[in-house]
Motif scaffolding. Sequence first.
Motif, PDB file in Angstrom:
ATOM      1  N   UNK A   1       0.835  -1.219   0.000  1.00 35.76           N
ATOM      2  CA  UNK A   1       0.000   0.000   0.000  1.00 35.76           C
ATOM      3  C   UNK A   1       0.863   1.261   0.000  1.00 35.76           C
ATOM      4  N   UNK A   2       1.847   1.309   0.889  1.00 33.11           N
ATOM      5  CA  UNK A   2       2.680   2.505   0.987  1.00 33.11           C
ATOM      6  C   UNK A   2       3.557   2.690  -0.251  1.00 33.11           C
ATOM      7  N   UNK A   3       4.044   1.610  -0.801  1.00 35.66           N
ATOM      8  CA  UNK A   3       4.859   1.708  -2.016  1.00 35.66           C
ATOM      9  C   UNK A   3       4.009   2.142  -3.209  1.00 35.66           C
ATOM     10  N   UNK A   4       2.751   1.714  -3.215  1.00 39.59           N
ATOM     11  CA  UNK A   4       1.818   2.149  -4.271  1.00 39.59           C
ATOM     12  C   UNK A   4       1.626   3.654  -4.182  1.00 39.59           C
ATOM     13  N   UNK A   5       1.426   4.164  -2.965  1.00 36.77           N
ATOM     14  CA  UNK A   5       1.237   5.602  -2.765  1.00 36.77           C
ATOM     15  C   UNK A   5       2.480   6.393  -3.158  1.00 36.77           C
ATOM     16  N   UNK A   6       3.650   5.774  -2.983  1.00 35.35           N
ATOM     17  CA  UNK A   6       4.900   6.462  -3.308  1.00 35.35           C
ATOM     18  C   UNK A   6       5.269   6.369  -4.778  1.00 35.35           C
ATOM     19  N   UNK A   7       4.465   5.662  -5.574  1.00 32.99           N
ATOM     20  CA  UNK A   7       4.741   5.539  -6.998  1.00 32.99           C
ATOM     21  C   UNK A   7       5.847   4.547  -7.321  1.00 32.99           C
ATOM     22  N   UNK A   8       6.087   3.624  -6.417  1.00 31.25           N
ATOM     23  CA  UNK A   8       7.169   2.657  -6.637  1.00 31.25           C
ATOM     24  C   UNK A   8       6.867   1.716  -7.795  1.00 31.25           C
ATOM     25  N   UNK A   9       5.618   1.312  -7.942  1.00 33.55           N
ATOM     26  CA  UNK A   9       5.268   0.325  -8.968  1.00 33.55           C
ATOM     27  C   UNK A   9       5.080   1.031 -10.316  1.00 33.55           C
TER      28      UNK A   9
ATOM     29  N   UNK B   1       6.143  -6.831 -10.198  1.00 32.03           N
ATOM     30  CA  UNK B   1       6.878  -6.271  -9.066  1.00 32.03           C
ATOM     31  C   UNK B   1       6.203  -6.644  -7.751  1.00 32.03           C
ATOM     32  N   UNK B   2       4.874  -6.559  -7.711  1.00 36.50           N
ATOM     33  CA  UNK B   2       4.140  -6.919  -6.502  1.00 36.50           C
ATOM     34  C   UNK B   2       4.301  -8.413  -6.178  1.00 36.50           C
ATOM     35  N   UNK B   3       4.290  -9.244  -7.238  1.00 41.05           N
ATOM     36  CA  UNK B   3       4.460 -10.682  -7.036  1.00 41.05           C
ATOM     37  C   UNK B   3       5.853 -10.991  -6.463  1.00 41.05           C
ATOM     38  N   UNK B   4       6.858 -10.281  -6.966  1.00 39.87           N
ATOM     39  CA  UNK B   4       8.217 -10.477  -6.463  1.00 39.87           C
ATOM     40  C   UNK B   4       8.297 -10.120  -4.982  1.00 39.87           C
ATOM     41  N   UNK B   5       7.678  -9.009  -4.587  1.00 37.60           N
ATOM     42  CA  UNK B   5       7.688  -8.609  -3.189  1.00 37.60           C
ATOM     43  C   UNK B   5       6.937  -9.605  -2.308  1.00 37.60           C
ATOM     44  N   UNK B   6       5.794 -10.081  -2.795  1.00 39.48           N
ATOM     45  CA  UNK B   6       5.030 -11.057  -2.013  1.00 39.48           C
ATOM     46  C   UNK B   6       5.847 -12.341  -1.810  1.00 39.48           C
ATOM     47  N   UNK B   7       6.540 -12.732  -2.854  1.00 37.56           N
ATOM     48  CA  UNK B   7       7.373 -13.936  -2.757  1.00 37.56           C
ATOM     49  C   UNK B   7       8.518 -13.716  -1.768  1.00 37.56           C
ATOM     50  N   UNK B   8       9.070 -12.519  -1.762  1.00 30.85           N
ATOM     51  CA  UNK B   8      10.145 -12.182  -0.826  1.00 30.85           C
ATOM     52  C   UNK B   8       9.657 -12.298   0.613  1.00 30.85           C
ATOM     53  N   UNK B   9       8.497 -11.692   0.899  1.00 29.53           N
ATOM     54  CA  UNK B   9       7.975 -11.751   2.267  1.00 29.53           C
ATOM     55  C   UNK B   9       7.726 -13.195   2.710  1.00 29.53           C
ATOM     56  N   UNK B  10       7.164 -14.000   1.824  1.00 28.48           N
ATOM     57  CA  UNK B  10       6.748 -15.347   2.219  1.00 28.48           C
ATOM     58  C   UNK B  10       7.920 -16.290   2.459  1.00 28.48           C
ATOM     59  N   UNK B  11       9.044 -16.037   1.811  1.00 27.63           N
ATOM     60  CA  UNK B  11      10.159 -16.965   1.990  1.00 27.63           C
ATOM     61  C   UNK B  11      11.106 -16.555   3.112  1.00 27.63           C
TER      62      UNK B  11
END
Length: 253
Positions: free
Chosen positions: A201-209, A218-228
Motif C-alpha cells: 500500500x505505501x509503495x503504491x502511494x509512493x509511486x514505486x510500482x 513487481x508486486x508478485x516479487x515482493x510477495x514472494x520475498x515476504x513469504x520466503x
Amino acid sequence: MVSEASVVSEARQPAFVLVRPQMGENIGAAARAMWNFGLDRMRLVAPRDGWPNPASVAMASGAGRLLDGAVLSDDLPGAIGDCDLVLATTARVRGLTKPVYSPEAAMRLARDRIAAGGRVAVLFGPERAGLENTDVAQANGIISVPVNPEFPSLNLAQCVLLCAYEWRRATQEVADVTVEMAGADWASAIEVEKLAEHYEQRLEEAGFFFPDHKAPAMKLTLRNLWSRMPFTREDVKTLHGVMRQMVRWKDRS
C-alpha cells in the motif's frame, strides 16, 4: 585404585583404553574430550610417568571423575580381557589383515555390539608413535581417520575426541539445524500477509510500482520475498514501525 564401576555412569558405553600414554597432560585432555560427549570409562595401560599423575588433573578441567575411576593395567591383555570387540585407532598401514572402519562406522558397530550385550574397547596409542603392531594384532578391527596423508599424526586427545563425538552421534539424536529463538515466536501467515499489504500500500502511494505494466510482476516479487523470509513477530513489528516512520518523515518534509 578406585574400581571403574564405583564412579562411572550407568549408561552402557565403550571403554577408551590409553595404551602406554606418555604425558599426564594428555591423559587429562583425553578425559576432558571423553566427558564432553558423555563417556566416562577410561582405562590406562602402563602410563610412562606412573599413576596417579597430578599433571593430568588440571588438564582434565572438570572431568576429574574419569581420572578417579580410571582402571590401571600393567599390560594390554589385562585391560581388554573382558571385552569381545576391540578396535584399535591408527593412521598407519600395518600389513595386518583386519577390517578398517571410519570413526563413524566404528562407533555404530560399537553401539550395536553393546546393545546386544557385548563389551567394547577402543585403543589409543602413545603420543610419540601410536600403537605398535603387537597392540593392533590384539584388536578385532582398525579405526582409521581420513587425515592428510602428508601429516597423519593426531594428538592423543584429538583422536579420543573424534571417536567420542562419533559415539555421541551414533547414540543420540543430533539435529542438523536448530534455530535459537531467544524467547521469540515465529510470525503467523496472517501477520506476514498484513506486513506485505502494508508495504504494498505505501509503495503504491509512493509511486514505486512503475511503469504500470510491470506493477503486477513487481508486486508478485515482493510477495514472494515476504513469504520466503523466516520472520519472528518482533521482526514484523519492527518492519511495520520502519515503514510508519518513513511515512511520517515524508509527511513532515
